[in-house]
Design a protein around this motif. Structure first.
Motif, PDB file in Angstrom:
ATOM      1  N   LYS A 106       0.853  -1.195   0.000  1.00  0.00           N
ATOM      2  CA  LYS A 106       0.000   0.000   0.000  1.00  0.00           C
ATOM      3  C   LYS A 106       0.886   1.241   0.000  1.00  0.00           C
ATOM      4  N   GLY A 107       0.390   2.306  -0.622  1.00  0.00           N
ATOM      5  CA  GLY A 107       1.070   3.587  -0.549  1.00  0.00           C
ATOM      6  C   GLY A 107       2.153   3.760  -1.597  1.00  0.00           C
ATOM      7  N   ARG A 108       2.941   4.804  -1.394  1.00  0.00           N
ATOM      8  CA  ARG A 108       4.033   5.125  -2.326  1.00  0.00           C
ATOM      9  C   ARG A 108       5.246   5.469  -1.481  1.00  0.00           C
ATOM     10  N   GLY A 109       6.301   4.705  -1.669  1.00  0.00           N
ATOM     11  CA  GLY A 109       7.473   4.916  -0.842  1.00  0.00           C
ATOM     12  C   GLY A 109       8.760   4.778  -1.610  1.00  0.00           C
ATOM     13  N   LEU A 110       9.809   4.929  -0.874  1.00  0.00           N
ATOM     14  CA  LEU A 110      11.146   4.876  -1.459  1.00  0.00           C
ATOM     15  C   LEU A 110      12.023   4.073  -0.500  1.00  0.00           C
ATOM     16  N   MET A 111      12.805   3.160  -1.059  1.00  0.00           N
ATOM     17  CA  MET A 111      13.799   2.449  -0.253  1.00  0.00           C
ATOM     18  C   MET A 111      15.147   3.094  -0.539  1.00  0.00           C
ATOM     19  N   LEU A 112      15.732   3.675   0.502  1.00  0.00           N
ATOM     20  CA  LEU A 112      17.029   4.346   0.399  1.00  0.00           C
ATOM     21  C   LEU A 112      18.087   3.384   0.912  1.00  0.00           C
ATOM     22  N   MET A 113      19.127   3.170   0.117  1.00  0.00           N
ATOM     23  CA  MET A 113      20.121   2.143   0.452  1.00  0.00           C
ATOM     24  C   MET A 113      21.539   2.682   0.288  1.00  0.00           C
ATOM     25  N   GLU A 114      22.432   2.221   1.147  1.00  0.00           N
ATOM     26  CA  GLU A 114      23.844   2.564   0.969  1.00  0.00           C
ATOM     27  C   GLU A 114      24.700   1.476   1.609  1.00  0.00           C
ATOM     28  N   ASN A 115      25.867   1.257   1.035  1.00  0.00           N
ATOM     29  CA  ASN A 115      26.779   0.255   1.619  1.00  0.00           C
ATOM     30  C   ASN A 115      27.929   0.968   2.342  1.00  0.00           C
TER      31      ASN A 115
END
Lengths: 193, 193
Positions: A106-115
């Motif tokens: 559900k909804g609208r999101g963003l997955m923010l990733m960093e190593n």
């Protein structure tokens, strides 16, 4: 509390909301974002009115065995602190070399990733989209929409959570509103890369 | 084909149907159930009319690394062969000591499970219900409803699939219709336990 995962078990999630009746959720409020947001003054102002719920998650307690899987739902509510969207703290895995799967319900999101080397990436999620968070990447869910951002997640039960540099400096990037849509900008605590 | 899971990736599933546009599904027809059903004569009769689709699944090709996760969707269509409900072949994991998570997105189904020692269990699934398939259990999805039974699944990428005794004798139990609802009965190939 840990479940006995040597027998089969049923868990329930309302697909529209992510809410589960199987246990009490872990809740994070505005006050839990202290030190995590870019605009601490805006956070203080908001908290004077109400210490609102920012996100909550259901993580079923599965013993940390490499053959088991930890799973649950996470719900990030819509809102902003200053121009920065509501987000989860996020984490690395203690066993860094383990991935995680998130399915957006559900909804609208963003997955923010960093190593740890500073490689940064992100993916946009809407219902039915699934992001594969690679091994070695810290990951944070950000709600860039107007309704709750609901995800179902699965990772190896022994992966563990580690906060590392996230705890002290935050992520290398911030997700903010610009002209009604999201923009990803450098986190001044890190400097540009 | 394997995806590069060292970078983030997005996959899409229609939550209502389980269908993904990201790759071609693997499809299993009535003819693929030969040797698996209790009533082979009924199967032959049905196939004379049409070799109907029984189930299909999308399994994204993830390299078999213990820190990675295999995932996808599975859709079992409604129907019966004689009085036995449409079902997937199911499998043990080659690394027997690995679990699997299935989240039901649509329909009404049953997860039939058994371990090599002959312990048998099952769980009923409706949308939002998730079954934790324990380590060491073979598992088969059965559609006991009137619409497609859609699930999202995740397991450790190196777990592998093994058919063992399922291939030759089937599961110890059959899921059949009795008076309009399902019943779990002994599979005569195994005898009662």
């Amino acid at each position: 509390m840990s479940y006995n995962v040597d027998t089969s078990s049923i868990f329930s999630f309302a697909l529209e909301t992510g809410i589960s009746g199987d246990k009490v959720s872990s809740k994070r409020y505005l006050s839990n974002l202290k030190g995590m947001v870019a605009d601490e003054a805006a956070l203080e102002e908001m908290m004077k009115k109400e210490d609102s719920l920012v996100y909550e998650f259901y993580e079923m307690g599965v013993p940390e065995h490499p053959g088991d899987l930890a799973f649950g739902s996470t719900i990030c509510y819509p809102g902003k602190v200053g121009d920065e969207y509501f987000m989860t703290k996020g984490h690395f895995h203690t066993i860094l070399d383990t991935a995680e799967v998130y399915l957006c319900l559900k909804g609208r999101g963003l997955m923010l990733m960093e190593n740890p080397e500073g490689d940064v990436t992100h993916e946009i999620l809407t219902p039915g989209k699934m992001v594969y968070v690679p091994k070695r990447y810290a990951h944070r869910s950000v709600n860039i929409g107007n309704e709750p951002f609901v995800q179902f997640f699965v990772f190896r039960a022994d992966a563990g959570h580690d906060y590392g540099t996230i705890e002290t400096k935050g992520y290398r990037k911030l997700v903010v509103e610009r002209d009604g849509d999201f923009a990803i900008i450098d986190n001044p605590k890190w400097g540009s890369k």
